[in-house]
Design a protein around this motif. Structure first.
Motif, PDB file in Angstrom:
ATOM      1  N   GLU A  84      45.364 -11.421  44.216  1.00 43.16           N
ATOM      2  CA  GLU A  84      46.348 -11.729  43.181  1.00 43.16           C
ATOM      3  C   GLU A  84      45.675 -12.086  41.858  1.00 43.16           C
ATOM      4  N   GLY A  85      44.557 -12.782  41.922  1.00 44.54           N
ATOM      5  CA  GLY A  85      43.820 -13.106  40.699  1.00 44.54           C
ATOM      6  C   GLY A  85      43.278 -11.856  40.026  1.00 44.54           C
ATOM      7  N   TRP A 109      46.069  -9.940  38.411  1.00 45.09           N
ATOM      8  CA  TRP A 109      46.473 -10.590  37.163  1.00 45.09           C
ATOM      9  C   TRP A 109      45.486 -10.234  36.045  1.00 45.09           C
ATOM     10  N   ILE A 110      44.210 -10.306  36.351  1.00 44.84           N
ATOM     11  CA  ILE A 110      43.184  -9.979  35.353  1.00 44.84           C
ATOM     12  C   ILE A 110      43.346  -8.539  34.884  1.00 44.84           C
ATOM     13  N   LYS A 157      45.990  -6.479  35.151  1.00 49.01           N
ATOM     14  CA  LYS A 157      47.281  -6.158  34.545  1.00 49.01           C
ATOM     15  C   LYS A 157      47.485  -6.863  33.214  1.00 49.01           C
ATOM     16  N   ARG A 158      47.128  -8.129  33.164  1.00 49.30           N
ATOM     17  CA  ARG A 158      47.438  -8.921  31.981  1.00 49.30           C
ATOM     18  C   ARG A 158      46.230  -9.157  31.077  1.00 49.30           C
ATOM     19  N   CYS A 179      44.453 -11.686  30.771  1.00 52.37           N
ATOM     20  CA  CYS A 179      44.375 -13.036  30.209  1.00 52.37           C
ATOM     21  C   CYS A 179      44.152 -14.051  31.332  1.00 52.37           C
ATOM     22  N   SER A 236      45.750 -17.033  31.472  1.00 51.30           N
ATOM     23  CA  SER A 236      47.026 -17.714  31.661  1.00 51.30           C
ATOM     24  C   SER A 236      46.778 -19.208  31.824  1.00 51.30           C
ATOM     25  N   GLN A 251      47.178 -19.126  36.544  1.00 55.03           N
ATOM     26  CA  GLN A 251      46.838 -18.108  37.550  1.00 55.03           C
ATOM     27  C   GLN A 251      45.326 -18.055  37.830  1.00 55.03           C
ATOM     28  N   ILE A 252      44.535 -17.800  36.841  1.00 53.38           N
ATOM     29  CA  ILE A 252      43.086 -17.655  37.038  1.00 53.38           C
ATOM     30  C   ILE A 252      42.412 -19.015  37.243  1.00 53.38           C
ATOM     31  N   SER A 303      36.743 -16.361  32.653  1.00 57.09           N
ATOM     32  CA  SER A 303      37.867 -17.255  32.312  1.00 57.09           C
ATOM     33  C   SER A 303      37.537 -18.236  31.192  1.00 57.09           C
TER      34      SER A 303
END
Length: 90
Positions: A43-44, A47-48, A50-51, A53, A55, A58-59, A88
């Motif tokens: 999931e991390g 997120w990295i 797709k986004r 960022c 956040s 999340q990260i 991050s």
């Protein structure tokens, strides 16, 4: 036998029962942590990718959780964790 002298004999079975439950819970907790690590990682990474960022949560939660797991002796890829930590904080 006075109650004060028999008290340890009365409490010993209860103490053993509590200790056995604690051990079982530790094993269950370890199994749950081990099962959750791949999910946190996937999931991390998603997120990295797709986004792009960090956040607010999340990260940082992924890095924090994986660091805690690594420090507790779970199998965590230290090099990858270092890369995520570095990414991050850029």
């Amino acid at each position: 036998m006075p109650l004060t002298k028999s008290l340890p004999y009365l409490l010993a079975p209860a103490m053993l029962l509590v200790a056995s439950v604690c051990v079982a819970n530790e094993a269950e907790i370890a199994a749950t942590v081990k099962k959750s690590l791949p999910y946190l990682q996937s999931e991390g990474v998603a997120w990295i990718e797709k986004r792009g960022c960090v956040s607010c949560h999340q990260i940082p939660f992924m890095v924090w959780s994986l660091s805690a797991a690594k420090n507790a002796g779970f199998d965590v890829d230290a090099a990858q964790l270092d890369q995520w930590r570095e990414w991050s904080t850029q």
